[in-house]
Design an enzyme around this catalytic site. Sequence first.
Site, mmCIF file in Angstrom:
data_model
loop_
_atom_site.group_PDB
_atom_site.id
_atom_site.type_symbol
_atom_site.label_atom_id
_atom_site.label_comp_id
_atom_site.label_asym_id
_atom_site.label_seq_id
_atom_site.Cartn_x
_atom_site.Cartn_y
_atom_site.Cartn_z
ATOM 1 N N GLU A 81 14.776 30.518 -13.438
ATOM 2 C CA GLU A 81 13.590 31.134 -14.056
ATOM 3 C C GLU A 81 12.518 31.469 -13.020
ATOM 4 O O GLU A 81 11.331 31.244 -13.228
ATOM 5 C CB GLU A 81 13.040 30.252 -15.181
ATOM 6 C CG GLU A 81 14.061 30.062 -16.289
ATOM 7 C CD GLU A 81 13.455 29.895 -17.665
ATOM 8 O OE1 GLU A 81 12.322 30.333 -17.871
ATOM 9 O OE2 GLU A 81 14.144 29.336 -18.518
ATOM 10 N N GLN A 126 0.804 -1.224 0.000
ATOM 11 C CA GLN A 126 0.000 0.000 0.000
ATOM 12 C C GLN A 126 0.840 1.279 0.000
ATOM 13 O O GLN A 126 0.486 2.257 -0.647
ATOM 14 C CB GLN A 126 -0.938 0.008 1.212
ATOM 15 C CG GLN A 126 -2.102 -0.965 1.031
ATOM 16 C CD GLN A 126 -3.106 -0.864 2.148
ATOM 17 O OE1 GLN A 126 -2.755 -0.516 3.270
ATOM 18 N NE2 GLN A 126 -4.350 -1.167 1.848
#
Lengths: 256, 414
Positions: B378, B294
């Site tokens: 950026e 899981q």
Amino acid sequence: MHIVVCMKQVPRDNSVKINNDLSINAEGIEQIMNLFDEYAMEEALQWNEKLGGKVTVLSLGPDEWKEQIRRALAMGATDALLLNDPSYANLDVLGAAKVVADAIKKLGDVDLVLAGRNSTDDESGAFGPALARALGWPQLTYVGKFLEVNDGAKKMVVERHLEEQVETVETSLPAVATVVKDINEPRYPSLLRIKKVAKVEIPTWGAADVGAASSAASVAGRVPPPPRPKGEIVDGADAAEKVRKLVDKLMENQVI
Amino acid sequence: MDFTANYDMFLNEEHELLRKTVHDFAEKEVAPHIREWDRSGAQAEGPETRMHIRPLLQKMGQLGFLGICVPAKYGGAGMDYLALAVVCEELERVDSALRVVLSVHTGLNSLSLLQWGTEEQKQKYLKPQAEGTKFAGYCLTEPNSGTDAGAMLATARRDGDSYILNGEKTWISLADVADHFLVFAKTDPAQGNRGISCFIVERAFPGVSSHPIHGKLGVRAGNTGSVVLQDVRVPAANRLGEEGEGFKIAMSALDNGRYTVAAGATGLIQASLEASLRYAQERHTFGVPIADHQLVKRMLSHMVRKLDTSRLLVYRAGWMKNQGRRNTRETTLAKWHATVSSFEAADDAIQVHGAYGYSDEYPVERYLRNARGAIIYEGTRELQELLQADFALGTRENRPLRRELPAYSAEEWG
């Protein structure tokens, strides 16, 4: 010069599963242009650049195959034709070749048909020869090099790359040739052409359009070959004893 | 599973054909060599001598990737801004260094020429860049100014019909490869942001030199370096936009650069997810494939969530660009979300791979190293956060620009 390239769409890799009826289950696997057909396409485009005329990409398959037809158009094919009809769904190789031959006859002006040496899914390698037979044209399989394609003199000289020799063959045109891997370096589709062909309508012919009633065989079912009987290991204290026992058994079964 | 399916509200057959083409290119021409090229960046010293960089750019140019969303009359492929995102996604799916080329050459430089350039500048510089015969870079950052661009020290002094440029720019992608640079320098140092102007500088201009930066954490397959300008005489005709308009040009360029970074990061998330899905189904522990555990599933599902949300944000920004709408808020949001998500996805991908993920036998450690830079360049993560808050608070708005990025037109661009 009108070159037709027979193109098949196949699953990308060899991880396809086999259905219970032994047909191929390619669900969820990306579909691509059959590797060998891509070489055939590139070869056709190169000769088209030299000789002019048309290159038609031709496929016999469902509508989904238009994706690869578009790819071929973006590579540079000038024309396209999809043969799609419910009656084509279970055609075997011979049946498919007959239908494609009828379509090529109907196109009329075809000088050369190229295809890959085989598809990477079914791998029969029988389509090219069957098509040539159905058209009644010369067949040149395993072509590794086109030395000359002469539109005016209607002849062609090729190298057939066979297992133990390279055979140079001259033939008249029209003819059918199947190509091997690495005959060239297939180009990528051009972005400018992608823009042009993305929405273009792909001409599609059904059985009625193809015309001639192709009395084709179809695949009715598949069964696995019977399992091989179990082998038996001949045992013994040393090699001499093992050989003696083996010879006894072979004589017993009247093999020797 | 096809993670790019069901985006037909944004994409059409054209984008699908394009995606396959870029995908094939990256898989065939780059994937088989990328480990070696990435390693070459870790070992490099001195000037840039690596042989793979230029041929790769040339190939991308020949295929039309570098001018993807530039009108055909300027040498481009005439596709839309969403096509630019598709190219970036598929390139960064294989390696970030490829996408960086699109970011600086196309996003930051070429699109700025398209937006702000005169017809002469477009013919002289944009056309060969879009055709891929000349490569382009973008020089804003300096050793002592990054986010605070207004603190730059580079100067441009008017001298008759030209300007004399001096300064050092650093962290410049393609510093040693590009033929053209957009260089930002102060024409009026007293004016702060309003004193900045933008210039088209050719590498061939006397006084331009460059050297690479070595020892980068990521994007090692690509070239990054510094560009030094010593008394470089630049014709006044090479000034992009008005004098003092440089800061606005730099920021509008970032609206396009960040868009490519966001799209690329989306591709990196997909690469992390695909690698993890493959490995999780092959690798067995406690008698079952680890995909049955899981907590492994949770990592996979979070990657899926990040992939789809990033992609949707990117495509929204691309759609707005196509419409000619200003998209600063939407693009920065996409850039922030996608880059942060890509780093997390790569981190989880390493965890799924266990110790194998910690070596370059598998690609996921490269994904992590590559993803990290985009949280800085950026526009840092922090800057994007501030921008989003300011937009939400209404303390920031997009004022109209003198020249906006042109809307896409299928007829006129084709």
